[in-house]
Design a protein around this motif. Structure first.
Motif, PDB file in Angstrom:
ATOM      1  N   LEU A 130       0.819  -1.221   0.000  1.00  0.00           N
ATOM      2  CA  LEU A 130       0.000   0.000   0.000  1.00  0.00           C
ATOM      3  C   LEU A 130       0.849   1.266   0.000  1.00  0.00           C
ATOM      4  O   LEU A 130       0.401   2.319  -0.450  1.00  0.00           O
ATOM      5  N   ARG A 131       2.074   1.177   0.485  1.00  0.00           N
ATOM      6  CA  ARG A 131       2.981   2.335   0.496  1.00  0.00           C
ATOM      7  C   ARG A 131       3.687   2.545  -0.841  1.00  0.00           C
ATOM      8  O   ARG A 131       4.200   3.631  -1.101  1.00  0.00           O
ATOM      9  N   ALA A 132       3.728   1.529  -1.672  1.00  0.00           N
ATOM     10  CA  ALA A 132       4.448   1.610  -2.954  1.00  0.00           C
ATOM     11  C   ALA A 132       3.790   2.649  -3.871  1.00  0.00           C
ATOM     12  O   ALA A 132       2.562   2.774  -3.902  1.00  0.00           O
ATOM     13  N   GLU A 133       4.612   3.369  -4.615  1.00  0.00           N
ATOM     14  CA  GLU A 133       4.113   4.448  -5.481  1.00  0.00           C
ATOM     15  C   GLU A 133       3.107   3.964  -6.529  1.00  0.00           C
ATOM     16  O   GLU A 133       2.057   4.605  -6.703  1.00  0.00           O
ATOM     17  N   PRO A 134       3.351   2.842  -7.224  1.00  0.00           N
ATOM     18  CA  PRO A 134       2.350   2.393  -8.203  1.00  0.00           C
ATOM     19  C   PRO A 134       0.995   2.080  -7.551  1.00  0.00           C
ATOM     20  O   PRO A 134      -0.051   2.344  -8.129  1.00  0.00           O
ATOM     21  N   THR A 135       1.038   1.558  -6.327  1.00  0.00           N
ATOM     22  CA  THR A 135      -0.208   1.251  -5.610  1.00  0.00           C
ATOM     23  C   THR A 135      -0.922   2.540  -5.232  1.00  0.00           C
ATOM     24  O   THR A 135      -2.145   2.651  -5.375  1.00  0.00           O
ATOM     25  N   ARG A 136      -0.166   3.521  -4.791  1.00  0.00           N
ATOM     26  CA  ARG A 136      -0.760   4.806  -4.415  1.00  0.00           C
ATOM     27  C   ARG A 136      -1.424   5.461  -5.632  1.00  0.00           C
ATOM     28  O   ARG A 136      -2.495   6.046  -5.523  1.00  0.00           O
ATOM     29  N   ALA A 137      -0.794   5.318  -6.800  1.00  0.00           N
ATOM     30  CA  ALA A 137      -1.383   5.854  -8.026  1.00  0.00           C
ATOM     31  C   ALA A 137      -2.685   5.116  -8.363  1.00  0.00           C
ATOM     32  O   ALA A 137      -3.675   5.738  -8.781  1.00  0.00           O
ATOM     33  N   MET A 138      -2.686   3.792  -8.171  1.00  0.00           N
ATOM     34  CA  MET A 138      -3.900   3.019  -8.444  1.00  0.00           C
ATOM     35  C   MET A 138      -5.012   3.387  -7.463  1.00  0.00           C
ATOM     36  O   MET A 138      -6.170   3.529  -7.850  1.00  0.00           O
ATOM     37  N   LEU A 139      -4.662   3.571  -6.197  1.00  0.00           N
ATOM     38  CA  LEU A 139      -5.648   3.987  -5.198  1.00  0.00           C
ATOM     39  C   LEU A 139      -6.246   5.345  -5.550  1.00  0.00           C
ATOM     40  O   LEU A 139      -7.452   5.558  -5.414  1.00  0.00           O
ATOM     41  N   ALA A 140      -5.394   6.248  -6.028  1.00  0.00           N
ATOM     42  CA  ALA A 140      -5.878   7.579  -6.438  1.00  0.00           C
ATOM     43  C   ALA A 140      -6.853   7.450  -7.611  1.00  0.00           C
ATOM     44  O   ALA A 140      -7.884   8.128  -7.654  1.00  0.00           O
ATOM     45  N   GLU A 141      -6.538   6.583  -8.551  1.00  0.00           N
ATOM     46  CA  GLU A 141      -7.425   6.377  -9.704  1.00  0.00           C
ATOM     47  C   GLU A 141      -8.747   5.751  -9.261  1.00  0.00           C
ATOM     48  O   GLU A 141      -9.817   6.154  -9.727  1.00  0.00           O
ATOM     49  N   LEU A 142      -8.686   4.782  -8.363  1.00  0.00           N
ATOM     50  CA  LEU A 142      -9.909   4.173  -7.841  1.00  0.00           C
ATOM     51  C   LEU A 142     -10.753   5.202  -7.099  1.00  0.00           C
ATOM     52  O   LEU A 142     -11.982   5.192  -7.180  1.00  0.00           O
ATOM     53  N   GLU A 143     -10.094   6.096  -6.387  1.00  0.00           N
ATOM     54  CA  GLU A 143     -10.813   7.154  -5.670  1.00  0.00           C
ATOM     55  C   GLU A 143     -11.513   8.092  -6.651  1.00  0.00           C
ATOM     56  O   GLU A 143     -12.636   8.528  -6.416  1.00  0.00           O
ATOM     57  N   ARG A 144     -10.860   8.407  -7.772  1.00  0.00           N
ATOM     58  CA  ARG A 144     -11.474   9.276  -8.791  1.00  0.00           C
ATOM     59  C   ARG A 144     -12.713   8.618  -9.409  1.00  0.00           C
ATOM     60  O   ARG A 144     -13.680   9.284  -9.723  1.00  0.00           O
ATOM     61  N   GLU A 145     -12.661   7.302  -9.577  1.00  0.00           N
ATOM     62  CA  GLU A 145     -13.789   6.577 -10.167  1.00  0.00           C
ATOM     63  C   GLU A 145     -14.945   6.390  -9.196  1.00  0.00           C
ATOM     64  O   GLU A 145     -16.067   6.130  -9.610  1.00  0.00           O
ATOM     65  N   LYS A 146     -14.664   6.500  -7.933  1.00  0.00           N
ATOM     66  CA  LYS A 146     -15.658   6.230  -6.892  1.00  0.00           C
ATOM     67  C   LYS A 146     -16.782   7.251  -6.944  1.00  0.00           C
ATOM     68  O   LYS A 146     -16.552   8.446  -7.060  1.00  0.00           O
ATOM     69  N   VAL A 147     -18.016   6.750  -6.840  1.00  0.00           N
ATOM     70  CA  VAL A 147     -19.195   7.607  -6.773  1.00  0.00           C
ATOM     71  C   VAL A 147     -19.891   7.260  -5.466  1.00  0.00           C
ATOM     72  O   VAL A 147     -20.461   6.179  -5.326  1.00  0.00           O
ATOM     73  N   GLY A 148     -19.839   8.166  -4.496  1.00  0.00           N
ATOM     74  CA  GLY A 148     -20.406   7.870  -3.184  1.00  0.00           C
ATOM     75  C   GLY A 148     -19.702   6.665  -2.583  1.00  0.00           C
ATOM     76  O   GLY A 148     -18.488   6.568  -2.601  1.00  0.00           O
ATOM     77  N   ASN A 149     -20.475   5.730  -2.054  1.00  0.00           N
ATOM     78  CA  ASN A 149     -19.916   4.482  -1.515  1.00  0.00           C
ATOM     79  C   ASN A 149     -20.173   3.322  -2.455  1.00  0.00           C
ATOM     80  O   ASN A 149     -20.137   2.171  -2.062  1.00  0.00           O
ATOM     81  N   SER A 150     -20.452   3.623  -3.718  1.00  0.00           N
ATOM     82  CA  SER A 150     -20.837   2.572  -4.653  1.00  0.00           C
ATOM     83  C   SER A 150     -19.681   1.642  -5.001  1.00  0.00           C
ATOM     84  O   SER A 150     -19.910   0.553  -5.487  1.00  0.00           O
ATOM     85  N   HIS A 151     -18.456   2.078  -4.786  1.00  0.00           N
ATOM     86  CA  HIS A 151     -17.327   1.222  -5.139  1.00  0.00           C
ATOM     87  C   HIS A 151     -16.302   1.245  -4.006  1.00  0.00           C
ATOM     88  O   HIS A 151     -15.384   2.048  -4.002  1.00  0.00           O
ATOM     89  N   LEU A 152     -16.515   0.379  -3.043  1.00  0.00           N
ATOM     90  CA  LEU A 152     -15.577   0.253  -1.941  1.00  0.00           C
ATOM     91  C   LEU A 152     -14.395  -0.562  -2.438  1.00  0.00           C
ATOM     92  O   LEU A 152     -14.563  -1.641  -2.993  1.00  0.00           O
ATOM     93  N   TYR A 153     -13.183  -0.045  -2.308  1.00  0.00           N
ATOM     94  CA  TYR A 153     -12.017  -0.733  -2.865  1.00  0.00           C
ATOM     95  C   TYR A 153     -10.959  -1.061  -1.818  1.00  0.00           C
ATOM     96  O   TYR A 153     -10.078  -1.865  -2.065  1.00  0.00           O
ATOM     97  N   LEU A 154     -11.046  -0.484  -0.630  1.00  0.00           N
ATOM     98  CA  LEU A 154     -10.050  -0.731   0.416  1.00  0.00           C
ATOM     99  C   LEU A 154     -10.725  -0.598   1.773  1.00  0.00           C
ATOM    100  O   LEU A 154     -11.447   0.370   2.027  1.00  0.00           O
ATOM    101  N   LYS A 155     -10.502  -1.599   2.613  1.00  0.00           N
ATOM    102  CA  LYS A 155     -11.085  -1.580   3.953  1.00  0.00           C
ATOM    103  C   LYS A 155     -10.102  -2.257   4.886  1.00  0.00           C
ATOM    104  O   LYS A 155      -9.595  -3.334   4.588  1.00  0.00           O
ATOM    105  N   THR A 156      -9.801  -1.609   6.006  1.00  0.00           N
ATOM    106  CA  THR A 156      -8.895  -2.178   6.985  1.00  0.00           C
ATOM    107  C   THR A 156      -9.652  -2.353   8.290  1.00  0.00           C
ATOM    108  O   THR A 156     -10.308  -1.425   8.760  1.00  0.00           O
TER     109      THR A 156
END
Length: 160
Positions: free
Chosen positions: A38-64
Motif C-alpha cells: 500500500l505504500r508503494a508508489e504504483p499502488t498509491r497511483a492506483m488507489l488515487a485512480e480508484l478514488e477518482r472513479e468512486k461515486v459515493g460508496n458505490s465502489h468500496l475498494y479498500l477496507k482495513t
C-alpha cells in the motif's frame, strides 16, 4: 465466501479480498506485507485512480479492520496488482485461481437460471391448476346437473 490459492483460503468480506491471506499464500515474506504494498508508489497511483472513479460508496475498494480477525481487504483490481507486485509466478497462480472461480460461478449462474425458470413454470402450472380447481367447485355441479338432465331427456326420447 472464499477462494483458495496455493491451498490457502482467502477470506472475502463485502466483496473485498483479504490481502493478509494472500500474503500468507505467497509465502509470507516480510517485504511483501500488505502495508508495504500500500505504500508503494504504483499502488498509491492506483488507489488515487480508484478514488477518482468512486461515486459515493458505490465502489468500496479498500477496507482495513483491526483485531484478531482483522485485516486489509481490497477489490479484485488491487488483488491482481498485489500478486503482480510479489512475483510473476504468484500473479499467474492468482489469475488462474480467479479464472477457475469465474468459470465455476458461470456454471452455477446458468444452473440457477435454469432452476428459477423451471420453478416459475411449475408455479404457473400450479396456479393454473388452483384456479381451475377453484372454478371446478362451481362449474362441476352445474355441468354434472346438465349431463344428468341430458341423459334423462335422452331416455325419454328413446321410446320403443
Amino acid at each position: 465466501m472464499s477462494i483458495t490459492i496455493i491451498e490457502r483460503e482467502i477470506r472475502v468480506v463485502d466483496g473485498l479480498y483479504c490481502l493478509n491471506d494472500l500474503h500468507r499464500a505467497s509465502g509470507g515474506n516480510v517485504r511483501h506485507k500488505p502495508i508495504e504494498f500500500l505504500r508503494a508508489e504504483p499502488t498509491r497511483a492506483m488507489l488515487a485512480e480508484l478514488e477518482r472513479e468512486k461515486v459515493g460508496n458505490s465502489h468500496l475498494y479498500l477496507k482495513t479492520t483491526k483485531g484478531r480477525n482483522g485485516g486489509t481487504y481490497v477489490c479484485l483490481e488491487l488483488v491482481y496488482a498485489y500478486a503482480m507486485w510479489i512475483s510473476a509466478a504468484f500473479y499467474l497462480k492468482v489469475i488462474r485461481a480467479y479464472h477457475a472461480l469465474s468459470i465455476k460461478g458461470d456454471g452455477l449462474r446458468q444452473a440457477l437460471a435454469k432452476a428459477e425458470i423451471a420453478y416459475d413454470r411449475a408455479k404457473g402450472n400450479a396456479s393454473d391448476c388452483g384456479r381451475g380447481l377453484r372454478q371446478w367447485r362451481f362449474d362441476g355441479p352445474v355441468l354434472k346437473g346438465a349431463i344428468a338432465k341430458i341423459k334423462q331427456d335422452l331416455q325419454l326420447c328413446l321410446t320403443f
